[in-house]
Write a protein that holds these residues in place. Structure first.
Motif, PDB file in Angstrom:
ATOM      1  N   HIS A 194       0.855  -1.186   0.000  1.00 36.75           N
ATOM      2  CA  HIS A 194       0.000   0.000   0.000  1.00 36.75           C
ATOM      3  C   HIS A 194       0.894   1.240   0.000  1.00 36.75           C
ATOM      4  N   ARG A 195       0.305   2.438  -0.082  1.00 39.82           N
ATOM      5  CA  ARG A 195       1.092   3.662  -0.200  1.00 39.82           C
ATOM      6  C   ARG A 195       1.033   4.525   1.062  1.00 39.82           C
ATOM      7  N   THR A 196       2.126   5.273   1.265  1.00 39.58           N
ATOM      8  CA  THR A 196       2.188   6.294   2.312  1.00 39.58           C
ATOM      9  C   THR A 196       2.890   7.517   1.730  1.00 39.58           C
ATOM     10  N   SER A 197       2.636   8.649   2.362  1.00 41.96           N
ATOM     11  CA  SER A 197       3.370   9.870   2.008  1.00 41.96           C
ATOM     12  C   SER A 197       4.130  10.326   3.246  1.00 41.96           C
ATOM     13  N   HIS A 198       5.349  10.822   3.034  1.00 41.57           N
ATOM     14  CA  HIS A 198       6.205  11.295   4.117  1.00 41.57           C
ATOM     15  C   HIS A 198       6.637  12.716   3.803  1.00 41.57           C
ATOM     16  N   VAL A 199       6.558  13.605   4.796  1.00 36.66           N
ATOM     17  CA  VAL A 199       7.027  14.977   4.628  1.00 36.66           C
ATOM     18  C   VAL A 199       7.976  15.304   5.773  1.00 36.66           C
ATOM     19  N   TRP A 200       9.186  15.712   5.409  1.00 30.67           N
ATOM     20  CA  TRP A 200      10.180  16.153   6.383  1.00 30.67           C
ATOM     21  C   TRP A 200      10.157  17.674   6.412  1.00 30.67           C
ATOM     22  N   LEU A 201       9.925  18.259   7.581  1.00 30.86           N
ATOM     23  CA  LEU A 201       9.964  19.710   7.729  1.00 30.86           C
ATOM     24  C   LEU A 201      11.382  20.131   8.080  1.00 30.86           C
ATOM     25  N   VAL A 202      11.898  21.073   7.309  1.00 26.19           N
ATOM     26  CA  VAL A 202      13.259  21.570   7.509  1.00 26.19           C
ATOM     27  C   VAL A 202      13.186  23.078   7.629  1.00 26.19           C
ATOM     28  N   ARG A 203      13.971  23.645   8.574  1.00 28.69           N
ATOM     29  CA  ARG A 203      13.995  25.102   8.721  1.00 28.69           C
ATOM     30  C   ARG A 203      15.406  25.558   9.090  1.00 28.69           C
ATOM     31  N   GLU A 209       5.085  23.954  -2.909  1.00 26.10           N
ATOM     32  CA  GLU A 209       6.067  24.095  -1.833  1.00 26.10           C
ATOM     33  C   GLU A 209       6.727  22.764  -1.462  1.00 26.10           C
ATOM     34  N   LEU A 210       6.089  21.658  -1.827  1.00 27.41           N
ATOM     35  CA  LEU A 210       6.652  20.347  -1.531  1.00 27.41           C
ATOM     36  C   LEU A 210       7.788  20.038  -2.503  1.00 27.41           C
ATOM     37  N   ILE A 211       8.914  19.628  -1.978  1.00 30.55           N
ATOM     38  CA  ILE A 211      10.058  19.247  -2.800  1.00 30.55           C
ATOM     39  C   ILE A 211      10.116  17.722  -2.825  1.00 30.55           C
ATOM     40  N   PHE A 212       9.957  17.153  -4.010  1.00 26.08           N
ATOM     41  CA  PHE A 212       9.985  15.700  -4.171  1.00 26.08           C
ATOM     42  C   PHE A 212      11.408  15.196  -3.963  1.00 26.08           C
ATOM     43  N   CYS A 213      11.582  14.222  -3.083  1.00 24.44           N
ATOM     44  CA  CYS A 213      12.909  13.659  -2.793  1.00 24.44           C
ATOM     45  C   CYS A 213      13.103  12.273  -3.388  1.00 24.44           C
ATOM     46  N   GLY A 214      12.021  11.537  -3.568  1.00 17.89           N
ATOM     47  CA  GLY A 214      12.135  10.198  -4.126  1.00 17.89           C
ATOM     48  C   GLY A 214      11.087   9.266  -3.565  1.00 17.89           C
ATOM     49  N   ASP A 215      11.098   8.067  -4.084  1.00 19.04           N
ATOM     50  CA  ASP A 215      10.201   7.013  -3.624  1.00 19.04           C
ATOM     51  C   ASP A 215      11.047   5.949  -2.943  1.00 19.04           C
ATOM     52  N   ARG A 216      10.445   5.280  -1.966  1.00 15.48           N
ATOM     53  CA  ARG A 216      11.161   4.177  -1.316  1.00 15.48           C
ATOM     54  C   ARG A 216      10.172   3.094  -0.929  1.00 15.48           C
ATOM     55  N   LYS A 217      10.693   1.897  -0.817  1.00 15.85           N
ATOM     56  CA  LYS A 217       9.892   0.756  -0.378  1.00 15.85           C
ATOM     57  C   LYS A 217      10.324   0.397   1.032  1.00 15.85           C
ATOM     58  N   ILE A 218       9.345   0.167   1.876  1.00 15.24           N
ATOM     59  CA  ILE A 218       9.608  -0.184   3.268  1.00 15.24           C
ATOM     60  C   ILE A 218       9.030  -1.571   3.523  1.00 15.24           C
ATOM     61  N   VAL A 219       9.871  -2.463   4.025  1.00 13.34           N
ATOM     62  CA  VAL A 219       9.442  -3.815   4.386  1.00 13.34           C
ATOM     63  C   VAL A 219       9.815  -4.020   5.842  1.00 13.34           C
ATOM     64  N   SER A 220       8.816  -4.327   6.660  1.00 11.24           N
ATOM     65  CA  SER A 220       9.051  -4.489   8.090  1.00 11.24           C
ATOM     66  C   SER A 220       8.105  -5.554   8.645  1.00 11.24           C
ATOM     67  N   GLN A 240       5.155  -0.917   2.516  1.00 12.88           N
ATOM     68  CA  GLN A 240       4.785   0.435   2.086  1.00 12.88           C
ATOM     69  C   GLN A 240       5.571   0.864   0.851  1.00 12.88           C
ATOM     70  N   TYR A 241       4.877   1.484  -0.074  1.00 10.91           N
ATOM     71  CA  TYR A 241       5.515   2.222  -1.155  1.00 10.91           C
ATOM     72  C   TYR A 241       5.327   3.684  -0.764  1.00 10.91           C
ATOM     73  N   SER A 242       6.419   4.358  -0.436  1.00 10.87           N
ATOM     74  CA  SER A 242       6.333   5.713   0.116  1.00 10.87           C
ATOM     75  C   SER A 242       6.926   6.755  -0.818  1.00 10.87           C
ATOM     76  N   ARG A 243       6.256   7.879  -0.902  1.00 11.39           N
ATOM     77  CA  ARG A 243       6.782   9.039  -1.625  1.00 11.39           C
ATOM     78  C   ARG A 243       7.220  10.050  -0.566  1.00 11.39           C
ATOM     79  N   VAL A 244       8.455  10.522  -0.718  1.00 14.64           N
ATOM     80  CA  VAL A 244       9.081  11.386   0.298  1.00 14.64           C
ATOM     81  C   VAL A 244       9.211  12.810  -0.239  1.00 14.64           C
ATOM     82  N   PHE A 245       8.819  13.771   0.606  1.00  9.08           N
ATOM     83  CA  PHE A 245       8.902  15.192   0.283  1.00  9.08           C
ATOM     84  C   PHE A 245       9.613  15.933   1.413  1.00  9.08           C
ATOM     85  N   VAL A 246      10.147  17.098   1.081  1.00 10.78           N
ATOM     86  CA  VAL A 246      10.670  18.042   2.072  1.00 10.78           C
ATOM     87  C   VAL A 246       9.862  19.325   1.942  1.00 10.78           C
TER      88      VAL A 246
END
Length: 132
Positions: free
Chosen positions: A35-44, A101-112, A125-131
């Motif tokens: 399934h899919r997830t979205s991840h956002v890292w906040l940076v300042r 405003e979202l910066i695409f960083c890449g996709d990753r697969k998570i197996v746990s 998880q198939y995750s799309r990562v943003f900053v």
């Protein structure tokens, strides 16, 4: 009396594309269904340094009390990565952002595979990562 609504997720292929089938979130984790997830890292920048802002997980979920991604979430069936990322930011942190405003960083697969609260938990998880 509170009645919990089941959350449904799109089942995805190896490229993170919906297959047209859906699955209940708990079933996805019981059976290791992709399934899919979205991840956002906040940076300042603050006081001349770059900071990555983390969120502390609730004691009621997997990895209780651990620090985690700034904002992340499962993508409900029919929703896309960006819409989900923006919604999770607002729901979890009260942060309103725009798509551009979202910066695409890449996709990753998570197996746990683990056990939480006495139940087997198989995450795929198939995750799309943003900053932001």
């Amino acid at each position: 009396m509170v009645i919990a609504m089941k959350e449904f997720l799109d089942i995805v292929n190896a490229k993170g594309e919906p297959t047209g089938q859906v699955v209940a979130r708990d079933t996805a984790h019981e059976n290791g269904i992709w399934h899919r997830t979205s991840h956002v890292w906040l940076v300042r920048r603050k006081n001349g340094t770059v900071q990555i802002l983390l969120q502390k997980r609730t004691e009621m979920k997997s990895f209780p009390g651990c620090y985690d991604i700034s904002s992340a979430g499962h993508i409900p069936a029919g929703e896309d990565f960006v819409t989900s990322a923006l919604r999770e930011l607002k729901e979890e942190l009260g942060v309103t952002a725009k798509t551009e405003e979202l910066i695409f960083c890449g996709d990753r697969k998570i197996v746990s595979d683990d056990v939480f609260f006495g139940k087997e938990y198989h995450d795929r998880q198939y995750s799309r990562v943003f900053v932001l």
